[in-house]
Scaffold this active site. Structure first.
Site, short mmCIF file in Angstrom:
data_model
loop_
_atom_site.label_atom_id
_atom_site.label_comp_id
_atom_site.label_asym_id
_atom_site.label_seq_id
_atom_site.Cartn_x
_atom_site.Cartn_y
_atom_site.Cartn_z
N GLY A 1 0.83 -1.19 0.00
CA GLY A 1 0.00 0.00 0.00
C GLY A 1 0.86 1.24 0.00
CB ILE B 1 4.01 6.82 1.78
CG1 ILE B 1 5.18 6.31 0.94
CG2 ILE B 1 4.56 7.52 3.03
CD1 ILE B 1 6.01 7.43 0.34
N GLY B 2 2.11 5.77 4.39
CA GLY B 2 1.20 6.23 5.40
C GLY B 2 0.01 5.32 5.66
N GLY C 1 0.10 2.18 6.58
CA GLY C 1 0.34 1.28 7.70
C GLY C 1 0.80 -0.11 7.33
CG ASP D 1 7.67 -3.65 4.28
OD1 ASP D 1 8.52 -4.16 3.54
OD2 ASP D 1 7.91 -2.64 5.00
NE ARG E 1 -4.34 5.79 8.69
CZ ARG E 1 -4.95 4.74 8.14
NH1 ARG E 1 -4.35 4.06 7.17
NH2 ARG E 1 -6.16 4.38 8.54
NE ARG F 1 1.75 17.12 6.36
CZ ARG F 1 2.24 16.69 5.20
NH1 ARG F 1 3.02 15.62 5.18
NH2 ARG F 1 1.96 17.32 4.07
NE ARG G 1 5.06 7.32 8.43
CZ ARG G 1 5.06 6.46 7.41
NH1 ARG G 1 4.45 5.32 7.52
NH2 ARG G 1 5.66 6.76 6.28
#
Length: 212
Positions: free
Chosen positions: A13, A15-16, A18, A87, A139, A141, A143
């Protein structure tokens, strides 16, 4: 056999969304080998988010070389002796290259990609995580990676769209498309167990999981 029939699982998936966090949790649950991207090992990545046009090519090639090494290590793993959770799908590497490289750079990248491309084992299952662009931005932002704070919403939107197109045509492995808008697969154990049951119940080559 339940989850045991999936010897090699990939969580993917944009970036961001999960994917790495879920891959870690799934790997821990299954007591599986983990094969994870290592963005912190890419020295050009912080500079890339400051000046994309200047550092796009070295960043992309660094990721390519890293993924080649990881896939080569995967081919040496005993996939029949234990499960592996990753991943990333190696074949998605050009997805980033097409987005960030100039035409001349992409031609050079493509030549290198063709020479380096290795044959990875086909996953038994790919879990593709989706989320709305506003959710991805939030999400990212939240991190702790300072360099990601410079990532534009436009870049995230284009990246999410390219992921969507890539997996729209993806037929190499069984695919479970998961809408994560109303799921907290890492911190909410009920949601995580829902996902596990959904995986165990898969029968088709492409299925969807959406918690309204």
């Amino acid at each position: 056999m339940g989850l045991a029939r999936y010897r090699y699982i990939v969580v993917e998936g944009p970036i961001g969304v999960g994917k790495t966090t879920l891959a870690r949790k799934l790997g821990e649950h299954l007591e599986a080998n983990l094969l994870l991207e290592k963005p912190d090992d890419i020295p050009f990545l912080p500079k890339f988010y400051q000046d994309m046009s200047r550092y796009a090519l070295p960043t992309q090639l660094s990721f390519l070389f890293q993924r080649v090494e990881q896939v080569e290590s995967l081919t040496q793993m005993d996939l029949f002796g234990g499960q592996t959770v990753a991943d990333f799908v190696f074949d998605k590497d050009p997805l980033f290259a097409q987005l960030i490289l100039s035409d001349d750079e992409f031609r050079l990248y493509s030549d290198i990609y063709r020479h380096l491309r290795v044959r990875a084992p086909t996953p038994d299952l790919v879990i593709y995580l989706q989320a709305d662009i506003d959710t991805l931005v939030e999400r990212v932002r939240s991190r702790s990676r300072d360099y990601e704070s410079r990532m534009s919403e436009s870049y995230l939107r284009q990246l999410a769209e390219r992921y969507s197109r890539f997996f729209y045509d993806y037929t190499d492995a069984p695919l479970l498309i998961v809408n994560t808008e109303h799921l907290n697969l890492v911190e909410n154990e009920d949601d995580f167990r829902l996902l596990l049951r959904r995986i165990e119940g898969m029968r088709g080559a492409r299925e969807y999981f959406n918690k309204a």
